[in-house]
Design a protein around this motif. Structure first.
Motif, PDB file in Angstrom:
ATOM      1  N   GLY A  99      -4.243 -21.699 -17.327  1.00 29.93           N
ATOM      2  CA  GLY A  99      -3.434 -21.828 -18.534  1.00 29.93           C
ATOM      3  C   GLY A  99      -4.204 -21.439 -19.769  1.00 29.93           C
ATOM      4  O   GLY A  99      -5.277 -20.835 -19.704  1.00 29.93           O
ATOM      5  N   ARG A 140       4.970 -23.094 -22.079  1.00 32.80           N
ATOM      6  CA  ARG A 140       5.461 -22.900 -20.711  1.00 32.80           C
ATOM      7  C   ARG A 140       4.481 -23.491 -19.708  1.00 32.80           C
ATOM      8  O   ARG A 140       3.293 -23.664 -20.005  1.00 32.80           O
ATOM      9  N   VAL A 276       0.367 -21.915 -22.363  1.00 34.46           N
ATOM     10  CA  VAL A 276       0.625 -22.130 -20.936  1.00 34.46           C
ATOM     11  C   VAL A 276      -0.180 -23.353 -20.500  1.00 34.46           C
ATOM     12  O   VAL A 276      -1.404 -23.385 -20.684  1.00 34.46           O
TER      13      VAL A 276
END
Ligand code: MBD
Ligand code: FE
Length: 280
Positions: A99, A140, A276
């Motif tokens: 991420g 996300r 992320v």
């Protein structure tokens, strides 16, 4: 000079940072004696080696003692450690996390900032100086799923380089807020561009920087903690291209992935950055 500039001493800033740390991070790790012993021995051995290799004198040893005493007196342990050590702790802690990239938290986070909706203006003074900045994006999950209700906890200094709660004369939550993203994980934050930041020069950390002929600058940055249910929180910072100190940040906390791409917009700038998060 404004009142803030006149009274923002290293000792006052340091005292606030020390108090903040004591309030938020009282839990001491239950470290086994074997590990304490090994870490302490290795740190001491590294210092012993430096003393031998450089033939350190009693005068230099006494200067070190005086300086260490002064770091504490100025309340600058949080500042000194976060500037010179935290980047490596963060590197080790996040090496295996997928991420968005993280970076150091630094000494000026304050939990409990005002809760704000997905599109919001950060608390600021009516006449807050600085270039208007709209910072927007989406949070996300690692598989691309938008994270509804993700939280974006943002804090940054003002256009003169001062952080609320760590410099006098600023409203308590100036330029600090916790945004809850919408059902698509989107957020849109209206604020002002932070200034490049010079760490306090009138305290012990500043004295070291001067004595070593270093500089005291961090590039302009936004601080963030981004989180969502079922995901690992990421603590990070975002930077502005062209800042002369992106290449020589005193805190070694700049990473290429953390560079923004600002676009002129109206009388200010618009930046988009998506996050992320790794599942927990
Ligand atoms: C800051 O604003 C900062 O982010 C760090 C890491 C250290 C000192 C001041
Ligand atoms: Fe900062």
């Amino acid at each position: 000079m404004t009142t803030t500039e006149e009274s923002a001493t290293a000792a006052a800033t340091g005292a606030s940072a020390t108090e903040r740390f004591r309030a938020d991070k009282t839990a001491v790790a239950d470290t086994p004696p074997e590990r304490v012993s090994m870490l302490a021995r290795e740190v001491l051995a590294a210092i012993h080696a430096t003393i031998r290799a450089n033939q350190v004198s009693y005068a230099e040893y006494d200067a070190l003692k005086a300086w260490l005493i002064q770091v504490g007196a100025d309340g600058e342990w949080p500042l000194f450690l976060d500037v010179f050590l935290e980047n490596v702790v963060e590197e080790v802690a996040s090496a295996d996390r997928e991420g968005s990239k993280g970076t150091i938290e630094g000494p000026f986070y304050a939990p409990g900032a005002p809760e704000l909706p997905a599109e919001a203006t950060l608390p600021m003074r009516p006449d807050e100086p600085g270039t208007p900045l709209v910072f927007h994006g989406q949070v996300r999950s690692a598989d691309g799923t938008p994270l509804a209700g993700a939280r974006v906890d943002i804090w940054h200094c003002d256009a003169l380089g001062y952080y609320a709660q760590f410099a006098p004369g600023l409203p308590e939550w100036n330029l600090r807020g916790v945004i809850t993203a919408d059902d698509q994980g989107r957020f849109r934050i209206h604020t002002i561009q932070p200034a490049p930041y010079q760490i306090p020069t009138d305290g012990a950390t500043g004295a070291l920087i001067r004595a070593a002929d270093w500089h005291a600058w961090r590039p302009a940055h936004l601080h963030l903690k981004v989180s969502a249910d079922g995901h690992q929180l990421v603590t990070t910072q975002l930077y502005f291209p062209g800042d002369p100190h992106n290449e020589d940040d005193i805190a070694s906390a700049v990473k290429p992935e953390l560079m923004l791409d600002p676009k002129p917009s109206g009388d200010g700038v618009d930046v988009e950055y998506d996050f992320v998060l790794a599942p927990s």
